[in-house]
Design an enzyme around this catalytic site. Structure first.
Site, PDB file in Angstrom:
ATOM      1  N   GLU A   1       0.158   3.785   6.082  1.00 45.65           N
ATOM      2  CA  GLU A   1       0.360   2.353   6.309  1.00 45.65           C
ATOM      3  C   GLU A   1       1.128   2.037   7.590  1.00 45.65           C
ATOM      4  O   GLU A   1       0.932   0.981   8.169  1.00 45.65           O
ATOM      5  CB  GLU A   1       0.983   1.659   5.091  1.00 45.65           C
TER       6      GLU A   1
ATOM      7  N   LYS B   1       4.277  -8.151   3.485  1.00 44.47           N
ATOM      8  CA  LYS B   1       5.312  -7.587   2.621  1.00 44.47           C
ATOM      9  C   LYS B   1       5.034  -7.944   1.157  1.00 44.47           C
ATOM     10  O   LYS B   1       5.173  -7.119   0.280  1.00 44.47           O
ATOM     11  CB  LYS B   1       6.693  -8.107   3.045  1.00 44.47           C
TER      12      LYS B   1
ATOM     13  N   ARG C   1      20.637  -9.207   4.652  1.00 39.13           N
ATOM     14  CA  ARG C   1      21.328  -8.786   3.428  1.00 39.13           C
ATOM     15  C   ARG C   1      21.081  -9.743   2.265  1.00 39.13           C
ATOM     16  O   ARG C   1      21.521  -9.490   1.145  1.00 39.13           O
ATOM     17  CB  ARG C   1      22.835  -8.688   3.678  1.00 39.13           C
TER      18      ARG C   1
ATOM     19  N   HIS D   1     -11.624  21.498  -6.466  1.00 40.14           N
ATOM     20  CA  HIS D   1     -12.793  20.789  -6.968  1.00 40.14           C
ATOM     21  C   HIS D   1     -13.441  19.911  -5.897  1.00 40.14           C
ATOM     22  O   HIS D   1     -14.219  19.020  -6.224  1.00 40.14           O
ATOM     23  CB  HIS D   1     -12.414  19.954  -8.203  1.00 40.14           C
TER      24      HIS D   1
END
Ligand code: M6R
Length: 609
Positions: free
Chosen positions: A489, A604, A27, A505
């Protein structure tokens, strides 16, 4: 988002509090502190940084008391420093308090208390609470807090101890989470049940505007008027080992589930009433500067870049300001032309991404003013910006960004709506409708989380595919790109996020039975075109997962599976659409047995260019 704990019993309070705080370190970890009542005195130890620093400090200064409160901080008001760390203490040194939440009216209260002679030492919003309690204290700590609560606006979970009451702890909550752990001859408080799971599996889950007066042998629950309230003890259903992730298997899962609460916290103090204008402390721009703007340039990397792409859309549609969005790693390469009165909005969860920082410096050097949309307080990007609007998501630990993404978009939507208001670019009616819809987002996010099993069942049908396409248009093209990024990921399944209009396309050549397509087809400007794109894929035998508004009857006829989202204004749909796509990616990765929180080859925070 911070973590609080408290203990009263027969063990050393520091042992219990530090162990509890370790379970709450997810936290926040900007600073930590503890206050213990010992021999009729309050002893306080505070440190900057992670909890191991607190453990080391307590080895040097051991505290023996058996009543204590502790805190691990995620900075919101005031930078990470010892002085801003909790517990905060009253001027006479007799009352200590830990707090999780945000006090919205702290500035007014601080002025008022200063005039009465209270001395403030920190830059935090929290410090007003302890001085308010001291202001009303006449020997009864609970009564003093009850009176103080009447003056407080915002969110709080607090733990309070006083040197005058060596066997008593007071705890209270409004909007921020709080549990009371029930022991035998000892009791606990904490921000979540994981923090007390080591000692008990029985807790009271405290609700808004309720408080507890806790001794080693008793827990008295009341509302803020002092009327008794009754709760049945809740039995924590998971073992102690699962505590840090609050019973979730992965941080990513936990963070996906934190979105309703994080959205509420992001809106706190900024948008409280649809009829009222948005206020953005930290933006640091005058109305004149906002009116003068000729261009807005977003820059960011990865998921934050996708939030920037949504931002470009919001800025043009809502505030009618020409806008661009650049990948931070590419920005410098094209030596961008920066016009006078250009605002750069730099988006970053960590605030430390090297590419983004370099892009910020480039834009600043070329004369743009910079506002950053950042999660980590006082990070490099926040410090180098002229203004910063924090997303207030709390720590994000899973490598895959989830709650930061939806909160980045929400924060940018607040900025764009504020600009639209100041520049008169949208009617009062439109702004009220938009603000009302923003206020409903936390509830809609909860509805989406409640449907997790439906999304999981879809994941089970597709998890063994090797290829996927995510298609969207308009404001949901970034949603397609983000959905694909999430899947690739963490699951290593090839996923391409593409403009549905561009399919014809070239990429349509990829479509075949073994490639599944996620088509974002919520109602709005591009809905009919998306239906056409779904038909093109179905005609080539490609399976389709549609993302549609509740009640849509067309998409279930066209698509093989549907992920349902509650209706909201099209401009806000990237926020709601993101949630089932996060859940889909999560469950596919989990079914494939991937290392979800730390996928291969990724970090990270990417601090290299
Ligand atoms: O901390 P930042 O928001 O600046 O990070 C940017 C990207 O590295 C980040 O969003 C990355 O793409 C995530 N792994 C996506 O889930």
């Amino acid at each position: 988002m911070c973590g609080i704990v408290g203990y009263v019993g027969t063990r050393k309070a520091t042992d219990v509090c530090v162990a509890g705080l370790k379970r709450l370190e997810y936290r926040g970890y900007d600073s930590a502190g503890i206050a213990v009542v010992e021999d009729g005195k309050l002893e306080v130890v505070k440190v900057v940084g992670k909890l191991r620093n607190l453990s080391e400090a307590l080895e040097e200064t051991p505290l023996e008391g058996t009543l204590g409160i502790g805190h691990t901080r995620w900075a919101t008001h005031g930078k990470p420093s010892k002085i801003n760390s909790h517990p905060h203490v009253s001027n006479d040194g007799r009352i200590a308090l830990v707090h999780n939440g945000i006090i919205e009216n702290y500035a007014e209260l601080r002025d008022e208390l200063k005039q009465e002679g209270f001395e403030f030492v920190s830059e935090t919003d929290t410090e007003v609470i302890v001085h308010l309690v001291a202001r009303y204290y006449e020997g009864d700590l609970a009564a003093a807090f009850r009176r103080a609560a009447r003056d407080l606006e915002g969110a709080f979970a607090v733990g309070i101890v006083s040197a005058d009451h060596p066997g008593q702890m007071v705890a209270a909550r409004r909007f921020s989470p709080l549990v009371v752990g029930i022991g035998a001859g000892e009791n606990f408080i904490a921000s979540d049940m994981g923090a007390v799971r080591e000692w008990t599996d029985q807790v009271y889950v405290i609700e808004d505007d309720e408080m507890a007066v806790i001794t080693r042998d008793g827990i008295e629950l009341t509302d803020f008027e002092g009327k008794p309230v009754h709760h049945e003890p809740y039995t924590i259903p998971w073992p102690a080992e699962a505590a840090q992730k609050g019973g979730h298997k992965h941080f990513m899962h936990k963070e996906i589930h934190e979105q309703p609460r994080a959205m509420r916290e992001c809106l706190l103090g900024r948008l409280t009433d649809a009829e009222k204008s948005i206020t953005l402390e930290g933006l640091n721009m005058t109305e004149e500067e906002i009116k003068r703007l000729r261009k807005v340039v977003f820059t960011a990397c990865g998921t934050a870049f996708h939030a920037g792409l949504v931002g470009r859309f919001l800025m043009e549609k809502l505030a009618r300001i020409p806008a661009e969005c650049d990948l931070a790693a590419e920005l410098r390469a094209r030596d961008p032309v920066v016009l006078e009165d250009t605002l750069a909005i730099v988006v970053s969860q960590s605030g430390e991404t090297a590419d983004t920082l370099v892009a910020l410096r480039e834009l600043k050097e070329k004369g743009a003013s910079v506002v950053s949309v950042v999660n980590v307080v006082d990070s490099s990007i926040a410090r180098e910006s002229d203004g910063v609007v924090y997303i207030q998501a709390g720590p994000e630990i899973g490598v895959a960004s989830t709650k930061a993404y939806t909160l980045q978009i929400l924060t940018i939507a607040l900025i764009a709506a504020h600009f639209a208001d100041v520049r008169g670019a949208a009617s009062e009616h439109e702004l009220i409708e938009l603000r009302r819809a923003m206020l409903s987002l936390p509830e809609q996010a909860q509805t989406l989380l409640d449907r997790e099993d439906e999304v999981k069942a879809v994941a089970a049908r597709y998890y063994d595919s090797h290829n996927s396409l995510y298609l969207g248009r308009g404001v949901n093209l970034p949603s397609a790109m983000e959905g694909a990024l999430k899947l690739k990921e963490i699951s290593y399944v090839h996923a391409e996020g593409y403009s549905a209009g561009e399919m014809k396309h070239g990429p349509i050549a990829l479509v075949e039975r073994s490639l599944f397509t996620v088509a974002i087809a919520v109602k709005g400007d591009v809905y009919d075109k998306m239906i056409g794109n779904i038909q093109e894929i179905k005609a080539r035998s490609g399976p389709v997962i549609g993302v549609a508004f509740d009640g849509d009857t067309e998409i279930p006829r066209q698509a093989d599976d549907v992920l349902w989202v509650p209706p909201c204004p099209e401009l806000l749909t990237p926020i709601t659409v993101a949630i089932p796509l996060q859940i889909l990616a999560y469950h596919i990765a989990d079914m494939l047995g991937r290392e979800i929180d730390q996928p291969r080859n990724l970090a990270k925070t990417v601090t290299v260019e």
